[in-house]
Design an enzyme around this catalytic site. Structure first.
Site, PDB file in Angstrom:
ATOM      1  CB  THR A   1      -1.084  -0.250   1.408  1.00  0.00           C
ATOM      2  OG1 THR A   1      -1.577  -1.162   1.184  1.00  0.00           O
ATOM      3  CG2 THR A   1      -1.896   1.020   1.224  1.00  0.00           C
TER       4      THR A   1
ATOM      5  CG  ASN B   1      -3.854  -7.028  -0.067  1.00  0.00           C
ATOM      6  OD1 ASN B   1      -3.477  -6.331   0.994  1.00  0.00           O
ATOM      7  ND2 ASN B   1      -4.418  -8.080  -0.118  1.00  0.00           N
TER       8      ASN B   1
ATOM      9  CG  ASP C   1      -7.802  -6.691   1.975  1.00  0.00           C
ATOM     10  OD1 ASP C   1      -6.721  -7.460   2.886  1.00  0.00           O
ATOM     11  OD2 ASP C   1      -7.417  -5.538   1.783  1.00  0.00           O
TER      12      ASP C   1
HETATM   13  O1  DON Z   1      -6.854  -2.561   2.363  1.00  0.00           O
HETATM   14  C1  DON Z   1      -6.213  -3.051   3.293  1.00  0.00           C
HETATM   15  O2  DON Z   1      -6.377  -3.024   4.487  1.00  0.00           O
HETATM   16  C2  DON Z   1      -4.938  -3.924   2.664  1.00  0.00           C
HETATM   17  N1  DON Z   1      -5.440  -4.361   1.420  1.00  0.00           N
HETATM   18  C3  DON Z   1      -3.693  -2.986   2.937  1.00  0.00           C
HETATM   19  C4  DON Z   1      -2.725  -3.644   2.457  1.00  0.00           C
HETATM   20  C5  DON Z   1      -1.313  -3.026   2.730  1.00  0.00           C
HETATM   21  O3  DON Z   1      -1.376  -2.118   3.356  1.00  0.00           O
HETATM   22  C6  DON Z   1      -0.194  -3.642   2.441  1.00  0.00           C
HETATM   23  N2  DON Z   1       1.117  -3.119   2.645  1.00  0.00           N
HETATM   24  N3  DON Z   1       1.795  -2.989   3.479  1.00  0.00           N
END
Ligand code: DON
Length: 597
Positions: free
Chosen positions: A408, A428, A450
Site C-alpha cells: 500500500t 494489497n 481482504d
Molecule cells: O486494504 C487493506 O487493508 C489492505 N489491502 C492494505 C494492504 C497493505 O497495506 C499492504 N502494505 N503493506
C-alpha cells in the site's frame, strides 16, 4: 498465516509481449527529486514552541530530534520522491491539493509500481478551506462471478488463489476514484495533472537504489509473470542507474487522460486488458467494469481532546477503528509516559477492543448493516474502557464477538489555500497478485484476500474476520486504509496522515496522532517513535525490536501479554501545519520523501 507469494505453486503464467518496457543503463540522473529539502546540518531545527522533547529506548534505530522537511506554502509526502516533486510542482503552478494528490497518485502508478497503481483501489479524505469535507471510496469490488467459497479448496482449506494469480483481483477502482476526485474538487484538467506521469512512463526514469532493492526482493514473483520482462529483463532485476521506460503504461495513461478515465473501463484498451486477464483464468468481465463506480461518502467526524478528526468510513474499517480506539483512550485524563508498560497496556488494550468490533462487525455498507453510530459513540467506548484491567492483559477470547469462526502507499498533501488531501491506495501485497497485463502495462491487485475467505481462518495479515466481510458479487472487501485529516480547534488543517501495512495502517496512523496530540512530539519524533500493534487476533501485542526497554517487555509478559517482536509497524507519510508553514515527514521505516515549496 498464509504468506504472499512464498511457496505458492503457480500453474499460471502470462508471458511478456513486444509491449514490454525497455531498460538500459545510464550513468546520470536519479529517480528522486534531487537534493533533499532537509535543513542543512548547520542550520539548527527549532521545533514549534508547543512541542516537547521525546526520548526513545537505547538501541532504537530512529533517533529523536530529527529535522523535518519544511515548506512555507504547500507540501506533498509520498513514497516516491519523484512523485512528491510532481505533486508539489502542480501546486506551485497554481493547482490545489486535489490536483496535486491526483498527479502524485498517477505518478506513483509509474514510479512506485509495487503499490502505486491503475489495477488497484483506495480511499481519499479531503478537507477544503471553505469547511467542506469529503471522502471517496474507490475500493475494488468482487467480480460478479465471485462466490463465497471460491478460495476454499476441496479439502476445506483456504487456498492461495486470493493472494496470487488471476483469481486474486477485485475490479479496480483507482482510475474511477482519481478522475472523480479531480472532476469534483480539482481545478486543473485531467490531461494537465496526468502529463508528468505520462512523461515519466514514456521517457522513463532512472531507477534509484530503493526501487532496485524492492525489485530484487520481489524478483521471483515478477519473473513468474509478464512483469518480469519489464522489471527484470533477461532475468535480472533492474539495477540502480537503469533507465526504465514503460511504453504500454504510457499509452494507457494517455488514453485515460483523453477520455476522462473512461478508456480504463470501456473501449479497446479495457477490452484488451480484460481479455488478457481472462485468457490467464481471470473472471473480471466488461460487465464488471461497466458497473464499477467510486462512491462519495461522508467522512467520519470525531472529536479527540478538542481536535476534529476526519477519517474514512466503511468500506474501510480505518476510521471506525481509529475513532473507537481514540474514544476509549480519551477517557484517561492523560496518557501514561510514552514507552512505559502502562502506555503499552492502555494503547494496546484500546486497539484490541476496537479490532474485535472491526473484525466481526464491519463490511461493505451496501451489503451489511454497519452499526456506525454505536461503534463511534463515546458512551459505548466508556463501556469498553471499563473492561481494561489495571494490571492484567485481557484475553481476546473473553472480549470477542467472533465466535463464528506489503503493498500500500499513502500520500498526504496540503496546499497554500488551506485544502488538504489524505489518499491511500494499494494493490494489497507488493505488486498485487503478481499478474502484469502487458496490453496495458500495469499490475493487478490481490485485494480479494481482504475478504473473509472462510470465517475464522486468518488472511495474509493474520486478520480473523467474520460473515459481515464474506465474499459476495459486487461487494467491496473490508479495508484497513486510514487516510486521516486532523483539524485544530479553529477548524484549520493541523495534520494529514495515513500509512501502509494492512491492519497496522490503523495502529500506526493512530499512534502518530497520539504522539502529536497527547505527547506533544514534533512530527519527526512522532513518526520516528517506536510503535505497537494489537489486532485482537492473534492475541498478542506486537512491538518493534528495541521499541520498548527489556524491563517493559518483562512487565508486559508478567501481565499476561503474548509479545511478538516484528519490525515495521506501518509506513506513515504525514504533514503538520506549524507556525510559518508546513513540516513534512516520510516514515524513517520507508524511503519516501516530502517535497514542498
Ligand atoms: O486494504 C487493506 O487493508 C489492505 N489491502 C492494505 C494492504 C497493505 O497495506 C499492504 N502494505 N503493506
Amino acid at each position: 498465516m498464509r504468506r504472499g507469494f512464498a511457496g505458492a505453486l503457480l500453474t499460471f503464467a502470462v508471458f511478456a509481449t513486444a509491449h514490454g518496457a525497455e531498460a538500459q543503463t545510464t550513468p546520470h540522473g536519479a529517480t528522486d527529486a534531487g537534493a533533499s529539502q532537509r535543513l542543512p546540518a548547520s542550520a539548527r531545527y527549532v521545533p514549534p514552541r508547543d512541542r516537547r522533547p521525546a526520548h526513545f529506548p537505547d538501541g532504537w534505530p530512529f533517533p529523536a530530534g530529527r529535522a523535518p522537511v519544511v515548506a512555507k506554502h504547500a507540501m506533498v509526502v509520498s513514497d516516491a520522491p519523484i512523485a512528491s516533486a510532481i505533486g508539489s510542482d502542480i501546486m506551485r503552478r497554481g493547482g490545489n491539493a486535489v490536483d496535486a494528490a491526483v498527479a502524485t497518485a498517477f505518478a506513483l502508478a509509474v514510479a512506485y509500481p509495487e503499490a502505486g497503481n491503475l489495477g488497484g483501489g483506495g480511499f481519499m479524505v479531503i478537507h477544503l478551506a471553505n469547511g467542506r469535507d469529503a471522502a471517496l471510496d474507490f475500493r475494488e469490488t468482487a467480480p460478479l462471478a465471485a462466490t463465497r467459497d471460491m478460495y476454499v479448496g476441496a479439502d476445506g482449506r483456504v487456498t492461495d488463489a486470493s493472494i496470487v494469480g488471476p483469481l486474486a483481483s477485485g475490479v479496480p477502482g483507482s482510475v474511477a476514484g482519481l478522475t472523480a476526485a479531480l472532476a469534483r474538487y480539482g481545478t486543473m484538467s485531467l490531461a494537465r495533472v496526468m502529463q508528468p506521469a505520462i512523461r515519466l512512463a514514456e521517457h522513463g526514469f532512472v531507477v534509484d537504489s530503493a526501487f532496485a532493492r524492492r525489485t530484487a526482493d520481489y524478483h521471483e514473483v515478477l519473473a513468474r509473470f509478464a512483469g518480469g520482462a519489464v522489471f527484470a529483463p533477461n532475468g535480472q532485476p533492474l539495477k540502480a542507474g537503469a533507465l526504465l521506460k514503460q511504453p504500454a503504461l504510457a499509452r494507457t495513461l494517455r488514453a485515460i487522460a483523453r477520455t476522462r478515465g473512461r478508456a480504463f473501463y470501456e473501449g479497446p484498451i479495457a477490452e484488451a486488458w480484460v481479455k488478457e486477464l481472462a485468457s490467464a483464468g481471470g473472471i473480471i468481465t466488461m460487465d464488471d467494469l461497466r458497473r464499477y463506480k467510486a462512491e462519495w461518502r461522508t467522512p467520519i467526524r470525531s472529536v479527540y481532546r478538542g481536535r476534529t478528526l476526519l477519517t474514512m468510513p466503511p468500506s474501510s474499517s480505518g476510521g471506525v477503528t481509529m475513532t473507537e480506539t481514540l474514544n476509549i483512550l480519551e477517557g484517561f485524563d492523560t496518557l501514561p509516559a510514552f514507552g512505559s508498560t502502562r502506555w503499552a497496556h492502555l494503547v494496546g488494550s484500546a486497539f484490541q477492543r476496537a479490532f474485535v468490533d472491526r473484525n466481526s462487525r464491519l463490511g461493505d455498507p451496501a451489503f451489511v448493516n454497519v452499526p456506525l453510530a454505536q461503534l463511534t459513540d463515546k458512551q459505548y467506548a466508556a463501556t469498553l474502557r471499563a473492561t481494561i484491567g489495571a494490571t492484567r492483559a485481557t484475553p481476546t477470547s473473553s472480549l470477542t464477538a467472533l465466535k463464528e469462526g506489503t503493498q500500500t502507499t499513502h500520500l498526504s498533501v496540503a496546499d497554500a489555500r488551506g485544502n488538504a488531501v489524505a489518499l491511500t491506495t494499494t494493490l494489497n501485497e507488493l505488486y498485487g497478485s503478481g499478474v502484469y497485463l502487458t496490453s496495458a502495462g500495469f499490475f493487478m491487485n490481490d485485494e480479494m484476500d481482504d475478504f473473509t475467505s472462510r470465517p475464522g481462518v486468518p488472511n495474509m495479515y493474520g486478520l480473523v474476520q467474520g460473515e459481515a466481510n464474506a465474499i459476495q458479487p459486487g461487494k467491496r472487501m473490508l479495508s484497513a486504509m486510514s487516510p486521516t485529516i486532523v483539524l485544530d480547534p479553529r477548524g484549520r488543517v493541523l495534520l494529514v496522515a495515513g500509512s501502509r501495512g494492512g491492519p497496522r495502517i490503523i495502529t500506526s496512523t493512530t499512534e502518530v496522532v497520539l504522539n502529536v496530540l497527547d505527547y506533544g512530539m514534533t512530527l519527526a519524533d512522532a513518526m520516528s517513535a517506536p510503535r505497537l500493534h494489537h489486532q485482537a487476533l492473534p492475541d498478542s501485542l506486537r512491538i518493534e525490536p528495541h521499541g520498548v526497554t527489556p524491563a517493559v517487555t518483562d512487565s508486559l509478559r508478567a501481565m499476561g501479554y503474548g509479545i511478538y517482536e516484528g519490525s515495521g509497524i506501518g509506513q506513515v507519510n504525514a504533514i503538520m501545519r506549524v507556525p510559518g508553514g508546513f513540516e513534512g515527514v516520510a516514515d524513517p521505516r520507508g524511503s519516501g520523501r516530502p517535497v514542498g515549496y
